[in-house]
Design an enzyme around this catalytic site. Sequence first.
Site, PDB file in Angstrom:
ATOM      1  N   GLU A  48       0.852  -1.189   0.000  1.00  0.00           N
ATOM      2  CA  GLU A  48       0.000   0.000   0.000  1.00  0.00           C
ATOM      3  C   GLU A  48       0.884   1.233   0.000  1.00  0.00           C
ATOM      4  O   GLU A  48       1.755   1.369   0.861  1.00  0.00           O
ATOM      5  CB  GLU A  48      -0.900   0.037   1.243  1.00  0.00           C
ATOM      6  N   ASP A  59      -5.697   9.605   9.680  1.00  0.00           N
ATOM      7  CA  ASP A  59      -4.400   9.061  10.064  1.00  0.00           C
ATOM      8  C   ASP A  59      -3.905   9.650  11.371  1.00  0.00           C
ATOM      9  O   ASP A  59      -4.140  10.821  11.680  1.00  0.00           O
ATOM     10  CB  ASP A  59      -3.382   9.312   8.945  1.00  0.00           C
TER      11      ASP A  59
END
EC number: 4.2.1.20
Length: 265
Positions: A48, A59
């Site tokens: 990824e 995040d």
Amino acid sequence: MSRLSRVFFDSPKNHKVFIPFITAGDSGLDNTFELMQVLVKNGADVIELGVPFSDPMADGPVISRSYERTVKDGVSLSDVFTVVKKFRQTNNTTAIVLMGYLNPIEVFGYQPFANAASESGVDGVLVVDMPPEEAYGLKQILDGVGINFIFLVAPTTMDERLVFLATIASGFIYFVSLKGVTGAEYLDINLVKTHILRIRQVIDLPIGVGFGIKDAISAKIVSEYADAVIVGSSLVGLVERYANDRTKMLAKVGYLANEISTIIK
């Protein structure tokens, strides 16, 4: 069968797929390419790549800082495609998934984005902040170039949305094992097990689990129930910590990747 689907199809029954995450362009684009090579050598089945963005709301601090560094360095979506294309010159088996936010894709344009992703060798796309109900247009375009559209499922995802996701998702389902942002601390394996069973009743796709997996021990526990183990913050943290010593950075990332991939396969 897509390259991403084949990764899961070809994986032996008791061997789980290892999906490491790194931020594209962190400590330089050449460094990203070298990290990708190291990850493959140490057991990565899918990589990824985080696409730099200035407001990574899903995040945690470690990955957010990596986005700040790459945005400051001017890393663009086109740069990400360049790295993937270079990687594809020597590797045609490891699947590549781009994980990021909608704004850079909208700026690039849906069709140009899909074309560039396909031409560079991208296999899957995950858009963190795109509601599935608004994703049909992009899905059609990605389908047209053979790219899988991956979606997040959280512990709070309702059954009705799972039913809808079954009609639009492809490649695999990314189950967010924690309520919160990437890099969160507490992993409740009973919660993970319960929700994986719930997802399997509705969606016939492999399930990867991410958020909260920091080391080989937590990876092994999750692998008992998931089809894939996704590790991001721990790896990105090593890139940050050893940014001034690339040799040590590559060694540390390789060691952690090998430790995780070995224990889940």
